[in-house]
Design a protein around this motif. Sequence first.
Motif, PDB file in Angstrom:
ATOM      1  N   LEU A  27     101.809  42.013  -7.963  1.00 56.81           N
ATOM      2  CA  LEU A  27     100.504  41.508  -8.384  1.00 56.81           C
ATOM      3  C   LEU A  27      99.558  42.677  -8.631  1.00 56.81           C
ATOM      4  CD1 LEU A  27      98.570  38.973  -8.652  1.00 56.81           C
ATOM      5  CD2 LEU A  27      97.883  39.517  -6.307  1.00 56.81           C
ATOM      6  N   HIS A  28      99.092  42.805  -9.879  1.00 57.54           N
ATOM      7  CA  HIS A  28      98.170  43.886 -10.239  1.00 57.54           C
ATOM      8  C   HIS A  28      96.827  43.330 -10.714  1.00 57.54           C
ATOM      9  CE1 HIS A  28      96.853  47.510 -12.665  1.00 57.54           C
ATOM     10  NE2 HIS A  28      97.260  48.078 -11.547  1.00 57.54           N
ATOM     11  N   GLN A  45     104.318  42.359  -2.576  1.00 54.66           N
ATOM     12  CA  GLN A  45     105.095  43.542  -2.947  1.00 54.66           C
ATOM     13  C   GLN A  45     104.095  44.587  -3.415  1.00 54.66           C
ATOM     14  OE1 GLN A  45     108.325  43.577  -2.558  1.00 54.66           O
ATOM     15  NE2 GLN A  45     109.007  41.453  -2.671  1.00 54.66           N
ATOM     16  N   THR A  46     104.208  45.816  -2.939  1.00 55.74           N
ATOM     17  CA  THR A  46     103.177  46.807  -3.241  1.00 55.74           C
ATOM     18  C   THR A  46     103.770  48.153  -3.595  1.00 55.74           C
ATOM     19  OG1 THR A  46     101.142  47.844  -2.425  1.00 55.74           O
ATOM     20  CG2 THR A  46     102.949  47.561  -0.846  1.00 55.74           C
ATOM     21  N   ASP A  47     102.999  48.925  -4.339  1.00 53.61           N
ATOM     22  CA  ASP A  47     103.363  50.318  -4.629  1.00 53.61           C
ATOM     23  C   ASP A  47     102.564  51.284  -3.758  1.00 53.61           C
ATOM     24  OD1 ASP A  47     100.944  49.728  -5.813  1.00 53.61           O
ATOM     25  OD2 ASP A  47     101.313  50.908  -7.628  1.00 53.61           O
ATOM     26  N   HIS A  48     101.637  50.761  -2.956  1.00 49.80           N
ATOM     27  CA  HIS A  48     100.834  51.590  -2.055  1.00 49.80           C
ATOM     28  C   HIS A  48     100.850  50.972  -0.659  1.00 49.80           C
ATOM     29  CE1 HIS A  48      99.412  54.265  -5.166  1.00 49.80           C
ATOM     30  NE2 HIS A  48      98.955  53.251  -5.881  1.00 49.80           N
ATOM     31  N   PRO A  49     101.885  51.229   0.133  1.00 52.97           N
ATOM     32  CA  PRO A  49     101.984  50.593   1.455  1.00 52.97           C
ATOM     33  C   PRO A  49     100.790  50.861   2.364  1.00 52.97           C
ATOM     34  CG  PRO A  49     104.065  51.619   0.840  1.00 52.97           C
ATOM     35  CD  PRO A  49     103.057  52.052  -0.180  1.00 52.97           C
ATOM     36  N   PRO A  75     108.420  41.609 -12.831  1.00 53.76           N
ATOM     37  CA  PRO A  75     107.481  42.303 -13.699  1.00 53.76           C
ATOM     38  C   PRO A  75     106.075  42.316 -13.087  1.00 53.76           C
ATOM     39  CG  PRO A  75     107.714  40.048 -14.427  1.00 53.76           C
ATOM     40  CD  PRO A  75     108.594  40.201 -13.211  1.00 53.76           C
ATOM     41  N   ARG A  76     105.225  43.220 -13.539  1.00 49.55           N
ATOM     42  CA  ARG A  76     103.832  43.198 -13.079  1.00 49.55           C
ATOM     43  C   ARG A  76     103.175  41.882 -13.492  1.00 49.55           C
ATOM     44  NH1 ARG A  76     104.730  48.247 -14.817  1.00 49.55           N
ATOM     45  NH2 ARG A  76     104.277  49.974 -13.392  1.00 49.55           N
ATOM     46  N   TYR A  77     102.313  41.409 -12.604  1.00 46.40           N
ATOM     47  CA  TYR A  77     101.550  40.194 -12.905  1.00 46.40           C
ATOM     48  C   TYR A  77     100.083  40.592 -13.003  1.00 46.40           C
ATOM     49  CZ  TYR A  77     100.237  35.288 -12.871  1.00 46.40           C
ATOM     50  OH  TYR A  77      99.749  34.054 -13.233  1.00 46.40           O
ATOM     51  N   GLU A  80     100.095  35.650  -0.098  1.00 49.27           N
ATOM     52  CA  GLU A  80     100.700  36.890  -0.580  1.00 49.27           C
ATOM     53  C   GLU A  80     101.673  36.559  -1.710  1.00 49.27           C
ATOM     54  OE1 GLU A  80     100.643  40.170   3.020  1.00 49.27           O
ATOM     55  OE2 GLU A  80     102.521  39.126   2.575  1.00 49.27           O
ATOM     56  N   TYR A  81     101.489  37.232  -2.844  1.00 47.04           N
ATOM     57  CA  TYR A  81     102.367  37.039  -4.004  1.00 47.04           C
ATOM     58  C   TYR A  81     103.588  37.940  -3.832  1.00 47.04           C
ATOM     59  CZ  TYR A  81     103.770  36.404  -8.877  1.00 47.04           C
ATOM     60  OH  TYR A  81     104.455  36.083 -10.018  1.00 47.04           O
ATOM     61  N   ARG A  82     104.734  37.329  -3.629  1.00 47.06           N
ATOM     62  CA  ARG A  82     105.940  38.083  -3.296  1.00 47.06           C
ATOM     63  C   ARG A  82     107.007  38.024  -4.380  1.00 47.06           C
ATOM     64  NH1 ARG A  82     106.240  36.099   3.069  1.00 47.06           N
ATOM     65  NH2 ARG A  82     104.325  37.186   3.721  1.00 47.06           N
TER      66      ARG A  82
END
Length: 393
Positions: free
Chosen positions: A293-294, A261-265, A142-144, A287-289
Amino acid sequence: MPEFLPGNSVTLLNSGQEYFPALLQAIDQAHREIFLESYIFADDCIGQAVAAALARAARRQVAVRVLVDGFGARDFPETFGPLLQAAGVQYLIYRQEVARFRLRRHRLRRLHRKLVVIDGRVAFVGGINIVDDNNAPAALRPRYDYSVRVEGPLLVPIRQAVRRMWENVAWASFKRRYRLPDHDPCPGCPESSGEQRAAFLLRDNIRHRNAIANAYLEAIHGARESVCIANAYFLPGFRFRHALRAAVQRGIRVTILLQGQTDHPLLQYATQALYGALLEEGIRIFEYRKSFLHAKVAVVDGHWATVGSSNIDPFSLLLAKESNVVVDDPGFARELSQSLEAAMAEGATELTAGDLERLPLHSRLLRWLSYGLVRLFVGAAGYGPRHWRGEQH
């Protein structure tokens, strides 16, 4: 400098599991007015629950005004518009996208704030959009993220901000002067509700162009023990990097928690291009994997803390409309610090110079290419290197 107001009660809310129950309860208890601003208003279980609560409030004769971004919530008029209008909710779209997106400065100026103000007595400020934490690809769930619930005198500037934004967008939409009726300048009369000193910060292109960035810099420059920053999109300019480097040289512990983990590489690769220099300067990078992480938060010296919507990148610090709350309180700072420490222990990996050295050449080249492309995009939007360095104008 931030204008700190005493007498507030600021409650930390960790991700949607704590935020949305508190938000829905406050909406259902509204009597007079609700202002809600969000970059994203998703058509999922959370978006539907919030929309239903807003509709119920409007049917109780509460004045409900919803403002969403025209890019982040571009489907809002079709998904929620009819339901909300039928109930009596007013909504506006900030810079609605009606044509193909082009890389122009005004198109990149987005409403990135996440603000809710209810009856002038309670507000929510942070980084959490109206979207289910699990509305994401499997690897990102889930988003953090964080938000805060605010009561007390800080409601006055927060309410002023959402009213002013509504009036400005209404003026731009209707092409005529627009002012909201307000027989009571401060409904609910937010008297002292606690013992916390807090400030409300905005970033816009008029009076508050550098307010959030300068608050960070002031706190880092004044740090005596530690600086911990957790930020989803981290691509600081020269002044910010220099402040972090100078803090380490003074013996300050500087820790940065970033996305694994990202939504914008593209942005992640651009950030990773800076890892080598940051590590060499003595800054610890995690790095939060575990998931996505938002967050956009920080703690300095165990008493200064901020929670908000502003990333530390050129798009947030130069273009978007953002909002943060800064709290000067050891108890709040300790709670946020402990939450970040738990997140790092449970789901983050610390990076070392050796990790970077083991990357293949093509991977390192990709990161520097991404960094150059981001700089190109910022320049194409009309902001050259001097702006990104954070120089005052």
